[in-house]
Design an enzyme around this catalytic site. Structure first.
Site, PDB file in Angstrom:
ATOM      1  N   ARG A 122       0.818  -1.234   0.000  1.00  0.00           N
ATOM      2  CA  ARG A 122       0.000   0.000   0.000  1.00  0.00           C
ATOM      3  C   ARG A 122       0.840   1.268   0.000  1.00  0.00           C
ATOM      4  NH1 ARG A 122      -2.916  -3.045   3.825  1.00  0.00           N
ATOM      5  NH2 ARG A 122      -4.599  -4.180   2.807  1.00  0.00           N
ATOM      6  N   LYS A 144       3.232  11.933 -10.735  1.00  0.00           N
ATOM      7  CA  LYS A 144       2.345  11.143 -11.597  1.00  0.00           C
ATOM      8  C   LYS A 144       3.080   9.853 -11.940  1.00  0.00           C
ATOM      9  CE  LYS A 144      -0.775  14.280 -14.066  1.00  0.00           C
ATOM     10  NZ  LYS A 144      -1.164  14.830 -15.379  1.00  0.00           N
ATOM     11  N   GLU A 186       9.518  18.652 -23.986  1.00  0.00           N
ATOM     12  CA  GLU A 186       8.892  18.997 -22.702  1.00  0.00           C
ATOM     13  C   GLU A 186       9.513  20.280 -22.119  1.00  0.00           C
ATOM     14  OE1 GLU A 186       6.184  17.387 -21.785  1.00  0.00           O
ATOM     15  OE2 GLU A 186       6.390  15.198 -21.919  1.00  0.00           O
ATOM     16  N   LYS A 228       7.637  23.354 -12.963  1.00  0.00           N
ATOM     17  CA  LYS A 228       6.790  22.191 -12.624  1.00  0.00           C
ATOM     18  C   LYS A 228       6.543  22.147 -11.120  1.00  0.00           C
ATOM     19  CE  LYS A 228       5.548  17.524 -13.502  1.00  0.00           C
ATOM     20  NZ  LYS A 228       5.627  16.335 -14.327  1.00  0.00           N
ATOM     21  N   GLU A 238      -4.253  17.725 -10.115  1.00  0.00           N
ATOM     22  CA  GLU A 238      -4.776  18.220 -11.388  1.00  0.00           C
ATOM     23  C   GLU A 238      -6.255  18.608 -11.323  1.00  0.00           C
ATOM     24  OE1 GLU A 238      -2.829  16.555 -15.001  1.00  0.00           O
ATOM     25  OE2 GLU A 238      -4.887  16.311 -15.706  1.00  0.00           O
ATOM     26  N   ARG A 242      -2.687  22.397 -12.882  1.00  0.00           N
ATOM     27  CA  ARG A 242      -1.728  21.354 -13.301  1.00  0.00           C
ATOM     28  C   ARG A 242      -2.014  20.882 -14.729  1.00  0.00           C
ATOM     29  NH1 ARG A 242       1.213  16.336 -10.183  1.00  0.00           N
ATOM     30  NH2 ARG A 242       2.374  15.711 -12.032  1.00  0.00           N
ATOM     31  N   ASN A 246      -0.209  19.630 -19.457  1.00  0.00           N
ATOM     32  CA  ASN A 246      -0.693  18.696 -20.462  1.00  0.00           C
ATOM     33  C   ASN A 246      -0.789  19.354 -21.847  1.00  0.00           C
ATOM     34  OD1 ASN A 246      -2.777  16.049 -20.807  1.00  0.00           O
ATOM     35  ND2 ASN A 246      -1.479  16.070 -18.989  1.00  0.00           N
ATOM     36  N   HIS A 249      -0.739  17.306 -25.043  1.00  0.00           N
ATOM     37  CA  HIS A 249      -0.870  15.891 -24.689  1.00  0.00           C
ATOM     38  C   HIS A 249      -2.195  15.257 -25.115  1.00  0.00           C
ATOM     39  CE1 HIS A 249       2.768  16.758 -22.477  1.00  0.00           C
ATOM     40  NE2 HIS A 249       2.868  15.517 -22.058  1.00  0.00           N
ATOM     41  N   HIS A 253      -1.102  12.118 -26.893  1.00  0.00           N
ATOM     42  CA  HIS A 253      -1.407  10.791 -26.344  1.00  0.00           C
ATOM     43  C   HIS A 253      -2.296   9.989 -27.312  1.00  0.00           C
ATOM     44  CE1 HIS A 253      -0.556  11.666 -21.761  1.00  0.00           C
ATOM     45  NE2 HIS A 253       0.533  11.479 -22.461  1.00  0.00           N
ATOM     46  N   HIS A 267       7.281   9.586 -26.854  1.00  0.00           N
ATOM     47  CA  HIS A 267       6.396  10.532 -26.154  1.00  0.00           C
ATOM     48  C   HIS A 267       6.734  11.989 -26.493  1.00  0.00           C
ATOM     49  CE1 HIS A 267       3.785  12.188 -23.098  1.00  0.00           C
ATOM     50  NE2 HIS A 267       4.802  12.856 -22.598  1.00  0.00           N
TER      51      HIS A 267
HETATM   52  N1  LIG Z   1       5.097  11.196 -14.798  1.00  0.00           N
HETATM   53  C1  LIG Z   1       5.152  12.286 -15.533  1.00  0.00           C
HETATM   54  O1  LIG Z   1       4.847  13.396 -15.084  1.00  0.00           O
HETATM   55  C2  LIG Z   1       5.630  12.189 -16.949  1.00  0.00           C
HETATM   56  C3  LIG Z   1       6.027  13.344 -17.619  1.00  0.00           C
HETATM   57  C4  LIG Z   1       6.499  13.216 -18.927  1.00  0.00           C
HETATM   58  C5  LIG Z   1       6.609  11.962 -19.518  1.00  0.00           C
HETATM   59  N2  LIG Z   1       6.236  10.873 -18.813  1.00  0.00           N
HETATM   60  C6  LIG Z   1       6.408   9.523 -19.385  1.00  0.00           C
HETATM   61  O2  LIG Z   1       7.806   9.312 -19.563  1.00  0.00           O
HETATM   62  C7  LIG Z   1       7.992   8.371 -20.604  1.00  0.00           C
HETATM   63  C8  LIG Z   1       9.034   8.878 -21.565  1.00  0.00           C
HETATM   64  O3  LIG Z   1      10.236   9.048 -20.854  1.00  0.00           O
HETATM   65  P1  LIG Z   1      11.644   8.996 -21.610  1.00  0.00           P
HETATM   66  O4  LIG Z   1      11.570   9.828 -22.822  1.00  0.00           O
HETATM   67  O5  LIG Z   1      12.682   9.263 -20.611  1.00  0.00           O
HETATM   68  O6  LIG Z   1      11.669   7.492 -22.139  1.00  0.00           O
HETATM   69  P2  LIG Z   1      12.473   6.180 -21.687  1.00  0.00           P
HETATM   70  O7  LIG Z   1      12.428   5.979 -20.255  1.00  0.00           O
HETATM   71  O8  LIG Z   1      11.962   5.103 -22.566  1.00  0.00           O
HETATM   72  O9  LIG Z   1      13.965   6.531 -22.108  1.00  0.00           O
HETATM   73  C9  LIG Z   1      14.236   6.798 -23.454  1.00  0.00           C
HETATM   74  C10 LIG Z   1      15.347   5.866 -23.992  1.00  0.00           C
HETATM   75  O10 LIG Z   1      16.584   6.341 -23.494  1.00  0.00           O
HETATM   76  C11 LIG Z   1      17.313   5.264 -22.881  1.00  0.00           C
HETATM   77  N3  LIG Z   1      18.125   5.880 -21.857  1.00  0.00           N
HETATM   78  C12 LIG Z   1      17.732   6.359 -20.654  1.00  0.00           C
HETATM   79  N4  LIG Z   1      18.737   7.007 -20.054  1.00  0.00           N
HETATM   80  C13 LIG Z   1      19.793   6.903 -20.885  1.00  0.00           C
HETATM   81  C14 LIG Z   1      21.112   7.412 -20.824  1.00  0.00           C
HETATM   82  N5  LIG Z   1      21.536   8.183 -19.834  1.00  0.00           N
HETATM   83  N6  LIG Z   1      21.934   7.122 -21.855  1.00  0.00           N
HETATM   84  C15 LIG Z   1      21.500   6.379 -22.918  1.00  0.00           C
HETATM   85  N7  LIG Z   1      20.263   5.915 -23.036  1.00  0.00           N
HETATM   86  C16 LIG Z   1      19.409   6.189 -22.021  1.00  0.00           C
HETATM   87  C17 LIG Z   1      16.254   4.311 -22.421  1.00  0.00           C
HETATM   88  O11 LIG Z   1      16.774   3.016 -22.289  1.00  0.00           O
HETATM   89  C18 LIG Z   1      15.234   4.417 -23.560  1.00  0.00           C
HETATM   90  O12 LIG Z   1      15.641   3.598 -24.626  1.00  0.00           O
HETATM   91  C19 LIG Z   1       6.649   8.185 -21.262  1.00  0.00           C
HETATM   92  O13 LIG Z   1       6.079   6.974 -20.840  1.00  0.00           O
HETATM   93  C20 LIG Z   1       5.835   9.342 -20.739  1.00  0.00           C
HETATM   94  O14 LIG Z   1       4.463   9.050 -20.706  1.00  0.00           O
HETATM   95  C21 LIG Z   1       5.751  10.956 -17.552  1.00  0.00           C
HETATM   96  O1  LIG Z   2       2.935  16.248 -14.683  1.00  0.00           O
HETATM   97  C1  LIG Z   2       1.930  16.473 -15.351  1.00  0.00           C
HETATM   98  O2  LIG Z   2       0.865  16.831 -14.841  1.00  0.00           O
HETATM   99  C2  LIG Z   2       1.953  16.323 -16.828  1.00  0.00           C
HETATM  100  O3  LIG Z   2       0.921  16.390 -17.453  1.00  0.00           O
HETATM  101  C3  LIG Z   2       3.273  16.092 -17.466  1.00  0.00           C
HETATM  102  C4  LIG Z   2       3.188  15.404 -18.812  1.00  0.00           C
HETATM  103  O4  LIG Z   2       4.328  15.800 -19.559  1.00  0.00           O
HETATM  104  C5  LIG Z   2       3.253  13.884 -18.709  1.00  0.00           C
HETATM  105  O5  LIG Z   2       3.353  13.321 -19.988  1.00  0.00           O
HETATM  106  C6  LIG Z   2       2.154  13.224 -17.909  1.00  0.00           C
HETATM  107  O6  LIG Z   2       2.457  11.868 -17.672  1.00  0.00           O
HETATM  108  C7  LIG Z   2       0.825  13.256 -18.598  1.00  0.00           C
HETATM  109  O7  LIG Z   2      -0.126  12.955 -17.659  1.00  0.00           O
HETATM  110  P1  LIG Z   2      -1.566  12.390 -18.003  1.00  0.00           P
HETATM  111  O8  LIG Z   2      -2.314  12.625 -16.748  1.00  0.00           O
HETATM  112  O9  LIG Z   2      -2.088  13.155 -19.170  1.00  0.00           O
HETATM  113  O10 LIG Z   2      -1.370  10.945 -18.330  1.00  0.00           O
HETATM  114 ZN   LIG Z   3       4.578  14.547 -21.300  1.00  0.00          ZN
END
Ligand SMILES: NC(=O)c1ccc[n+]([C@@H]2O[C@H](COP(=O)([O-])OP(=O)(O)OC[C@H]3O[C@@H](n4cnc5c(N)ncnc54)[C@H](O)[C@@H]3O)[C@@H](O)[C@H]2O)c1
Ligand SMILES: O=C(O)C(=O)C[C@@H](O)[C@H](O)[C@H](O)COP(=O)(O)O
Ligand SMILES: [Zn+2]
Length: 374
Positions: A122, A144, A186, A228, A238, A242, A246, A249, A253, A267
């Site tokens: 949990r 998130k 981003e 952020k 959100e 917040r 997006n 997005h 998405h 992404h």
């Molecule tokens: N939680 C949030 O607020 C939020 C915000 C934006 C995006 N996201 C999510 O994040 C994801 C995208 O993240 P990303 O672009 O980092 O993708 P990712 O985690 O897939 O990394 C991109 C690629 O880079 C490689 N990599 C990572 N670090 C490296 C390094 N230092 N050197 C060489 N290769 C490296 C990874 O193995 C992968 O192939 C998506 O799923 C998106 O939805 C979430």
């Molecule tokens: O942190 C947030 O809030 C964002 O929307 C950041 C976005 O860049 C990110 O891709 C996030 O994961 C999108 O959220 P979602 O709620 O649309 O899935």
């Molecule tokens: Zn994003």
């Protein structure tokens, strides 16, 4: 070192550190949180080959019992299967509620590990060590966490804030150019949504940021995290502002879901196209000037990111199917689509009254097709 507090919200405050040399001194930065003298690190196969050994070796040398879980690289790991692998690893390692896990990797690893941490027993604590530009400027901050559902991005997830975030600029040096550009999408998002001065700085300095010039990337990461942090502290779940994070997005998405979450469209690329579409739609609807929309799109394109759906392999897209995906967007309310649109560069707003028929017509002007399967 730049320290950005994420504080003021209804969650335990934490710091985001932005500097070089953080990973090579990881134990001193995170050991105050590791009361059990035990740590489990989650990374993907690429990061394992490049950066994990050094991190594991430091913990072992400091007397920590150290576990490492490696999952396949790529968006498809944000899945039930990926979640099962990670939570199984927590169980196998015998983690208890006082244990803390580390997400060492990009946004995929941060989102997946954070979600696993949010549900294991949990909820246990986790620390983010983001290794992509995208993860440093965005996904590691704000709590998130999620996996994808075949019909929609991040549909299964939780809000779960990390205890600390280490943005080490050194680890970015091994990133492929395509991934740096994804992170840049981003970064420019922050300028477009709420800081015209930052946007104008990026127009001039984008090549420095993309080439990881030390001062430029440090400023870009720090300014992004600062924006952020402020938004998340004001609206963690959100309920309001917040949603500005997006920008791009809702369109982005939908495109990601339609290509099936993979290498065809990353992404950051989806967000780049989505932001360009949001500005073009805003201009078409008379909400923002065409000059501002053109300028926003030009700045995105100047960095080498795509700005149109025609640039996606497997284009064209079916407009109805894209709208169906948008219906699964978490911002949608009572069946109505919600978009982040713009009045100007740096002035985004949440629009809850966008008619689906207008979006459909707009998608046709963007090159989507009317009823491919009719
Ligand atoms: N939680 C949030 O607020 C939020 C915000 C934006 C995006 N996201 C999510 O994040 C994801 C995208 O993240 P990303 O672009 O980092 O993708 P990712 O985690 O897939 O990394 C991109 C690629 O880079 C490689 N990599 C990572 N670090 C490296 C390094 N230092 N050197 C060489 N290769 C490296 C990874 O193995 C992968 O192939 C998506 O799923 C998106 O939805 C979430
Ligand atoms: O942190 C947030 O809030 C964002 O929307 C950041 C976005 O860049 C990110 O891709 C996030 O994961 C999108 O959220 P979602 O709620 O649309 O899935
Ligand atoms: Zn994003």
């Amino acid at each position: 070192m730049t320290t950005i507090p994420v504080a003021g919200g209804a969650f335990t405050p934490y710091d985001v550190l932005v500097d070089t040399g953080l990973v090579s001194d990881v134990v001193s930065h995170v050991s105050p949180y590791l009361k059990n003298k035990r740590v489990l690190i989650v990374c993907d196969a690429n990061v394992d080959a490049l950066h994990a050994d050094g991190v594991v070796a430091q913990f072992e040398a400091a007397g920590f019992k150290t576990f490492k879980t490696v999952v396949p690289a790529g968006e498809q790991t944000k899945s039930w299967e990926g979640l099962e692998t990670v939570t199984d690893a927590f169980v196998d390692a015998g983690l208890d509620r006082k244990d803390v896990v580390i997400a060492l990797g990009g946004g995929v690893i941060g989102d997946l590990t954070g979600f696993a941490a949010s549900i294991y027993m949990r909820g246990i604590d986790f620390i983010q060590i983001p290794t992509t530009v995208l993860a440093q400027v965005d996904s590691s901050v704000g709590g998130k966490t999620a996996i994808d559902h075949p019909r929609g991005k991040n549909l299964i997830g939780a809000f779960h804030q990390p205890r600390k975030v280490l943005c080490d600029l050194d680890v970015l040096s091994t990133l492929p150019a395509r991934e740096i550009k994804c992170g840049y999408a981003e970064v420019i998002k922050y300028g477009l949504l709420g800081d015209k001065v930052f946007f104008e700085w990026l127009e001039i300095n984008d090549q420095k940021v993309l080439s990881l010039d030390t001062d430029a990337i440090k400023y870009a990461v720090a300014r992004s995290v600062e924006m952020k942090a402020e938004i998340v502290a004001a609206d963690e779940r959100e309920g309001g502002k917040r949603a500005l994070l997006n920008l791009g997005h809702t369109f982005g998405h939908a495109l990601e879901a339609e290509v099936g979450f993979g290498d065809t469209l990353l992404h950051g690329e989806a967000v780049a196209i989505g932001m360009a579409m949001a500005f073009r739609y805003s201009a078409r609807a008379g909400l923002c000037s065409k000059a501002d929309a053109d300028r926003a799109v030009a700045a995105i394109a100047q960095s080498g990111l795509p700005t149109t759906i025609a640039e996606i392999r497997n284009a064209p897209f079916d407009a109805d199917r894209l709208i169906e995906h948008m219906g699964h967007d978490k911002k949608a309310e009572g069946g109505k689509l919600v978009f982040v649109l713009a009045r100007a560069i740096g002035e985004a707003f949440v629009a809850k009254d966008v008619p689906a028929a207008d979006i459909y017509d707009f998608l046709l002007t963007e090159g989507a097709l009317a009823r491919l399967d009719a």
